[in-house]
Design a protein around this motif. Structure first.
Motif, PDB file in Angstrom:
ATOM      1  N   ILE A  51     -45.445  35.528  50.844  1.00  0.00           N
ATOM      2  CA  ILE A  51     -46.190  34.303  51.224  1.00  0.00           C
ATOM      3  C   ILE A  51     -47.058  34.644  52.439  1.00  0.00           C
ATOM      4  O   ILE A  51     -46.539  34.890  53.538  1.00  0.00           O
ATOM      5  N   ASP A  52     -48.379  34.673  52.215  1.00  0.00           N
ATOM      6  CA  ASP A  52     -49.337  34.956  53.306  1.00  0.00           C
ATOM      7  C   ASP A  52     -49.707  33.629  53.963  1.00  0.00           C
ATOM      8  O   ASP A  52     -50.375  32.786  53.364  1.00  0.00           O
ATOM      9  N   THR A  53     -49.282  33.452  55.192  1.00  0.00           N
ATOM     10  CA  THR A  53     -49.523  32.181  55.902  1.00  0.00           C
ATOM     11  C   THR A  53     -50.592  32.297  56.974  1.00  0.00           C
ATOM     12  O   THR A  53     -50.917  31.312  57.631  1.00  0.00           O
ATOM     13  N   GLN A  54     -51.154  33.465  57.161  1.00  0.00           N
ATOM     14  CA  GLN A  54     -52.121  33.663  58.244  1.00  0.00           C
ATOM     15  C   GLN A  54     -53.551  33.627  57.711  1.00  0.00           C
ATOM     16  O   GLN A  54     -53.874  34.256  56.705  1.00  0.00           O
ATOM     17  N   ASP A  55     -54.387  32.874  58.446  1.00  0.00           N
ATOM     18  CA  ASP A  55     -55.814  32.835  58.119  1.00  0.00           C
ATOM     19  C   ASP A  55     -56.480  34.143  58.512  1.00  0.00           C
ATOM     20  O   ASP A  55     -56.029  34.830  59.444  1.00  0.00           O
ATOM     21  N   VAL A  80     -41.796  37.926  52.867  1.00  0.00           N
ATOM     22  CA  VAL A  80     -42.717  38.734  53.674  1.00  0.00           C
ATOM     23  C   VAL A  80     -44.118  38.137  53.612  1.00  0.00           C
ATOM     24  O   VAL A  80     -44.411  37.298  52.746  1.00  0.00           O
ATOM     25  N   GLU A  81     -44.968  38.557  54.547  1.00  0.00           N
ATOM     26  CA  GLU A  81     -46.343  38.046  54.623  1.00  0.00           C
ATOM     27  C   GLU A  81     -47.248  38.674  53.575  1.00  0.00           C
ATOM     28  O   GLU A  81     -48.024  37.979  52.918  1.00  0.00           O
ATOM     29  N   CYS A  82     -47.171  39.973  53.470  1.00  0.00           N
ATOM     30  CA  CYS A  82     -48.186  40.687  52.688  1.00  0.00           C
ATOM     31  C   CYS A  82     -47.531  41.595  51.659  1.00  0.00           C
ATOM     32  O   CYS A  82     -46.353  41.989  51.776  1.00  0.00           O
ATOM     33  N   ALA A  83     -48.340  41.961  50.701  1.00  0.00           N
ATOM     34  CA  ALA A  83     -47.871  42.906  49.692  1.00  0.00           C
ATOM     35  C   ALA A  83     -47.450  44.214  50.333  1.00  0.00           C
ATOM     36  O   ALA A  83     -46.499  44.871  49.883  1.00  0.00           O
ATOM     37  N   ALA A  84     -48.164  44.586  51.392  1.00  0.00           N
ATOM     38  CA  ALA A  84     -47.830  45.837  52.071  1.00  0.00           C
ATOM     39  C   ALA A  84     -46.478  45.776  52.766  1.00  0.00           C
ATOM     40  O   ALA A  84     -45.912  46.819  53.132  1.00  0.00           O
ATOM     41  N   ASP A  85     -45.982  44.561  52.969  1.00  0.00           N
ATOM     42  CA  ASP A  85     -44.694  44.412  53.661  1.00  0.00           C
ATOM     43  C   ASP A  85     -43.499  44.464  52.707  1.00  0.00           C
ATOM     44  O   ASP A  85     -42.337  44.387  53.156  1.00  0.00           O
TER      45      ASP A  85
END
Length: 338
Positions: free
Chosen positions: A85-89, A24-29
């Motif tokens: 893994i957060d891949t977005q700026d 997932v992207e974020c902890a919230a996800d």
């Protein structure tokens, strides 16, 4: 005779779902418990215990674990691994172009949002391109960085200018004076500027005509940015006073004209007024009588004064006669030669 009957439970409960590992992207996800249940061949229902490891806010792994134990102590467990893994700026909003007079002011602050980090870090670096006066441009590069290390940068242009001319401390009024010596010079005019202080003031004076005319006094101040202010004062020279003249007293000469003396003159402006004279003779055939000498003093502005001197030519002495000596003649008068 007795019969022994054994009742046993050798089978583990069965979980209703085994979620697959996910990224997932974020902890919230990070997913939680979707409501997994368990069934058992003997005991139904079976309580399912759900545990989740600590969620790293800026990326990492989380484990979701489900465990079910039946009445006989048979246990089943399953662990799901979630990778963050957060891949977005981040997205950054930078203040627009700003212009300041003289010095750097407050150009505003960038803001940023991020898909995962509610408070991305905002920083900036400056790349100045300024001249010796401190004027020019500064490129401020704003950077927003989320807690996962993703960052985005954007430039803001900051202009530092000087658009205002200096201000002179005084603007003397135009004046009219009598003499060249009365023409004023520089009273010590200074200048201030919104950016550069102090500012050098240059004073220039045109040639002073000695016998009347105009003179210009000019003050000019230029600040570091090249902004200039100038002021010109006009002085008009008008000499309205006549010279003052001293004429020799009347004189008397015997027979012929002698030296009657010379007039003198002073002037408020001209140190050497011109002195001239004209004669008006009133003489008889013997060259005797009077001469009226009119003296004139003229300053260089053309102001003049005239005054008469009376010159008398006379003859106050009788002729001198030479008489022959006594003579004696015989009988008749003879000729006695002188």
């Amino acid at each position: 005779q007795d019969q022994t009957i054994n009742i046993v439970d050798t089978q583990n409960p069965v979980l209703s779902d085994n979620p697959i590992d996910v990224t997932v992207e974020c902890a919230a996800d990070v997913p939680g418990d979707p409501g997994i249940t368990a069934t058992d061949n003997c005991t139904d229902p079976v309580t399912v215990t759900f545990t989740q490891s600590a969620i790293p806010p800026c990326g990492g792994t989380v484990t979701n674990t489900w465990e079910a134990t039946d009445c006989a102590g048979n246990t089943v467990s399953y662990t799901q691994t979630i990778t963050i893994i957060d891949t977005q700026d981040p997205t950054i909003n930078v203040p627009g172009v700003v212009t300041f007079e003289c010095v750097l002011g407050d150009p505003g602050t960038a803001t940023a949002t991020d898909n995962c980090d509610p408070n991305p870090t905002i920083s900036f670096t400056d790349a100045p391109s300024l001249d010796a006066c401190g004027l020019g441009t500064i490129i401020r590069t704003w950077t927003a960085t989320d807690c996962a290390g993703n960052s985005v940068s954007m430039d803001q242009t900051i202009n530092i200018v000087d658009t205002q001319a200096p201000v002179l401390s005084d603007n003397p009024t135009d004046v009219t004076v009598e003499c060249a010596a009365d023409v004023p010079g520089d009273p010590g005019i200074t200048a201030t500027d919104n950016c550069t202080d102090p500012v050098t003031v240059t004073f220039t004076q045109s040639a002073i005509p000695p016998c009347g005319g105009t003179v210009t006094n000019t003050w000019e101040a230029t600040d570091c940015a090249g902004n200039t202010v100038s002021y010109t004062q006009t002085i008009t020279i008008i000499d309205t006073d006549d010279p003052v003249m001293n004429v020799p007293a009347g004189v008397t000469f015997e027979c012929v004209l002698g030296d009657p003396g010379t007039a003198t003159a002073t002037d408020n402006c001209d140190p050497n007024p011109t002195i001239s004279f004209t004669d008006a003779p009133n003489l008889d055939a013997c060259g005797l009588g009077t001469i009226t000498r009119t003296w004139t003093a003229t300053d260089c502005a053309g102001n003049s004064v005239s005054q008469d001197q009376l010159i008398t030519i006379e003859d106050t002495q009788d002729p001198v006669i030479n008489v022959p000596a006594a003579a004696t003649f015989e009988c008749v008068l003879g000729l006695s030669l002188i």
